[in-house]
Design a protein around this motif. Structure first.
Motif, short mmCIF file in Angstrom:
data_model
loop_
_atom_site.label_atom_id
_atom_site.label_comp_id
_atom_site.label_asym_id
_atom_site.label_seq_id
_atom_site.Cartn_x
_atom_site.Cartn_y
_atom_site.Cartn_z
N ASN A 10 0.65 -1.30 0.33
CA ASN A 10 0.41 -0.08 -0.03
C ASN A 10 1.11 1.09 0.11
N PHE A 11 0.22 2.47 -0.65
CA PHE A 11 1.24 3.76 -0.66
C PHE A 11 0.61 4.59 -0.81
N SER A 12 0.95 5.61 0.08
CA SER A 12 0.55 6.92 0.04
C SER A 12 0.62 7.69 -0.58
N GLU A 13 -0.51 7.14 -1.99
CA GLU A 13 -0.63 8.21 -2.99
C GLU A 13 -1.97 7.89 -3.64
N GLY A 14 -2.45 8.26 -3.63
CA GLY A 14 -3.93 8.08 -4.46
C GLY A 14 -4.53 8.62 -4.97
N ARG A 15 -3.80 10.47 -6.49
CA ARG A 15 -4.36 11.32 -6.68
C ARG A 15 -3.55 11.65 -7.79
N ARG A 16 -2.26 11.40 -7.79
CA ARG A 16 -1.25 12.20 -8.60
C ARG A 16 -1.39 10.72 -9.16
N GLN A 17 -1.59 10.25 -10.72
CA GLN A 17 -1.62 9.02 -11.94
C GLN A 17 -0.45 9.29 -11.57
N GLU A 18 0.33 9.59 -11.85
CA GLU A 18 1.66 9.49 -12.49
C GLU A 18 2.72 9.28 -11.44
N VAL A 19 2.44 9.34 -10.47
CA VAL A 19 3.24 8.29 -9.12
C VAL A 19 3.00 7.33 -9.47
N VAL A 20 1.16 6.83 -9.46
CA VAL A 20 0.89 5.94 -9.54
C VAL A 20 1.78 5.07 -10.08
N GLU A 21 1.16 5.20 -12.04
CA GLU A 21 2.01 4.91 -12.26
C GLU A 21 3.08 4.54 -12.88
N ALA A 22 3.74 4.69 -12.68
CA ALA A 22 5.54 4.88 -11.74
C ALA A 22 5.84 4.03 -11.16
N ILE A 23 5.23 3.47 -10.24
CA ILE A 23 4.94 1.99 -8.79
C ILE A 23 4.54 1.51 -9.89
N ALA A 24 3.61 1.63 -11.14
CA ALA A 24 2.95 -0.58 -11.22
C ALA A 24 4.18 -0.72 -12.94
N ASP A 25 4.62 0.65 -13.05
CA ASP A 25 6.39 -0.18 -14.33
C ASP A 25 7.38 -0.58 -13.34
N THR A 26 7.72 0.21 -12.26
CA THR A 26 8.80 -0.29 -11.58
C THR A 26 8.43 -2.42 -10.99
N ILE A 27 7.05 -2.23 -10.73
CA ILE A 27 6.70 -3.73 -10.21
C ILE A 27 7.04 -4.81 -11.72
N ARG A 28 6.59 -4.50 -12.90
CA ARG A 28 6.20 -5.02 -14.04
C ARG A 28 7.72 -5.07 -14.57
N SER A 29 8.41 -4.57 -14.02
CA SER A 29 9.89 -4.38 -14.08
C SER A 29 11.03 -6.04 -14.36
N VAL A 30 10.31 -6.38 -13.10
CA VAL A 30 11.00 -6.86 -12.57
C VAL A 30 10.76 -8.46 -13.26
N GLU A 31 11.15 -9.42 -13.80
CA GLU A 31 10.98 -10.58 -14.54
C GLU A 31 10.39 -11.92 -13.64
N GLY A 32 9.41 -12.33 -13.91
CA GLY A 32 9.37 -13.81 -12.91
C GLY A 32 8.04 -12.60 -12.27
N VAL A 33 7.60 -11.08 -12.02
CA VAL A 33 6.56 -10.61 -11.42
C VAL A 33 5.16 -10.47 -12.31
N ARG A 34 4.05 -10.75 -11.86
CA ARG A 34 3.00 -10.33 -12.48
C ARG A 34 1.93 -9.67 -11.58
N LEU A 35 2.15 -8.60 -12.61
CA LEU A 35 1.36 -7.60 -11.48
C LEU A 35 -0.52 -7.75 -11.69
N LEU A 36 -1.53 -8.09 -11.33
CA LEU A 36 -2.65 -8.85 -10.52
C LEU A 36 -3.66 -7.17 -11.28
N ASP A 37 -2.99 -6.06 -10.48
CA ASP A 37 -3.96 -5.71 -9.92
C ASP A 37 -3.35 -4.45 -9.40
N TYR A 38 -3.73 -3.14 -9.32
CA TYR A 38 -3.46 -1.47 -8.65
C TYR A 38 -4.77 -1.25 -8.70
N SER A 39 -4.75 -0.39 -7.98
CA SER A 39 -6.16 0.50 -7.35
C SER A 39 -5.57 1.85 -6.95
#
Lengths: 299, 299
Positions: A10-39
């Motif tokens: 859980n991260f303390s950001e729910g308003r700045r979409q670009e921050v949320v997307e940057a975190i999503a990209d970081t997770i997706r960049s790791v091989e062997g990991v599947r990002l299932l959901d984020y909101s």
């Protein structure tokens, strides 16, 4: 044997979409990991990510997302309905398949140690990883929130499990641990009176005399002008969702308040909803292991 | 691509356990087939088997189980609450994964043809395999039951799709076809008055003005002294289980009768019960494809 771990930071950001997307990209960049959901939730000003994968990859993605959040989120400027204490507020590891809770505890300790060493963010081990009983419950660790955390850490009783007893100036502190699957379950009321949601939350939660394995707070949904009972169901196998739903309905009745809807944030194990269907349909002798087709098709 | 078909044959034997076990052994003996579930009902004097596998193996197991039932069941001696017309009453094929309904229709025709040729049992193609509109619904084909089937077949309108228009003297006739997943769903009432169950069945089913995709009859559960509304939900995606449940509850109220419980016979797709949970919890914006963990672990 193909162990799979779930991680739901859980991260303390729910308003700045670009921050949320940057975190999503970081997770997706790791091989062997599947990002299932984020909101992201604007009222809570908080986002929840869910990813699964092999333990090593999941540990790496958890660390990197925490690092990214520390770079992009400044807790001294954060406001939101949901209690919080850090840019990355909490990192839980949940066993999904072919892995024990004990192995998830070990994983959480490795990640916690690395966060403290490399990012200088103090780490509390919580839930099944907790080193003291009073650190099991996240709400107890988080009490006082970010603003009072610097002072709280000076108390030797609240010295962090990893890192110095000094908060990171902008990223605060973080809780890391292994736990059973948790279902983030919110119930929306047809009132704009937050006091009613607060009162109901107190009545239904374990810590103030309500249902075991239920944690709850009242939250205001500004955009809908509705009060919400925001619930964490921490052991749905023992305390099913319908029991929280029916208890909220029952307590709300006193105020002439009704439930307008409920929501599951992020993922849920199938069984949590099957239990709900079994209750309301009054199903006799139903064996979900044997009678649900998909159970024969699981990897 | 790893096509999987489900087959759910119904046999007119629910009392002689040795017959039920002999059919189960026959199905298990076919390589590439997995027998998931079987249950025998003494009141219905009927058993339902569920197996899955690759199309060729499933077709073989369907044929062999029909042959075994013809050897062991004598319809001239059969009594039971459930309408029936043959030792093997019906053989439905249901697409599960990587296979179309059209391919299941082809499969059903091959099996039907083989049953007529090798076992001399007349075959009706039903549901999506039906060759005429009036043969789509199994209840229409079965009307008159085993006892009147010999005469019915003389009517050119009811000439079988495969085989001569003469019933097998002890095994009767059989319906074979492809269809969507069907959920056998029974609702038990706190009355021993079968007339009430009959009336409610009529009120809720499609053919007499009730819910689309719902078939229902009243059945007496002698061993519990309860009347039951025995339902087939033939398209749970359009007509959900909770709608039948609530409609039975509503109609029963007129007689001061309550629901004591309900039951699912055999297997159900997970989604049918998730829909029930969504309704009763008033879930907002729930996406079962994305929010149920198991959906990411399916083969």
């Amino acid at each position: 044997m193909n162990p799979i771990v779930e991680c739901i930071p859980n991260f303390s950001e729910g308003r700045r979409q670009e921050v949320v997307e940057a975190i999503a990209d970081t997770i997706r960049s790791v091989e062997g990991v599947r990002l299932l959901d984020y909101s992201a939730d604007k009222n809570h000003n908080r986002s929840v990510f869910t990813f699964i994968g092999n333990p090593k990859a999941v540990a790496e993605a958890a660390f990197l997302s925490c690092k990214k959040a520390a770079e992009l989120i400044d807790m001294t400027k954060h406001k939101g309905e949901h209690p919080r204490m850090g840019a990355t507020d909490v990192i839980p590891f949940v066993p999904v398949r072919d892995i024990t809770v004990e192995e998830c505890i070990e994983l959480s300790k490795k990640v916690g140690e690395r966060i403290a060493e490399e990012l200088s963010i103090p780490v509390f081990l919580y839930e099944d990883s907790a080193t003291k009983p009073e650190r099991k419950n996240l709400a107890d660790i988080r009490k006082g929130q970010f603003e009072k955390m610097a002072e709280k850490l000076k108390d030797p009783q609240w010295a962090p499990d990893f890192g110095k007893p000094e908060i990171h100036p902008t990223a605060g502190v973080v809780a890391v641990g292994a736990r059973k699957p948790l279902i983030a379950y919110n119930i929306n009321l047809d009132t704009s009176d937050i006091k009613i949601a607060d009162t109901i939350a107190k009545l239904i939660r374990e810590r103030s005399g309500g249902l075991k394995n239920v944690r709850a707070i009242g939250v205001m949904l500004e955009d809908r002008n509705l009060a919400q009972v925001s619930i964490n169901m921490v052991d749905y196998e023992r305390t099913a969702l319908y029991r929280a739903f029916e208890m909220v309905k029952m307590e709300a009745r006193r105020y002439g308040v009704n439930i307008v809807g409920s929501e599951i944030v992020g993922l849920t194990p199938m069984k949590a909803l099957i239990d709900v269907a079994e209750y309301y349909l009054q199903l006799e002798n139903f064996d979900s292991n044997k009678q649900i087709l998909e159970n024969y098709l699981l990897q």
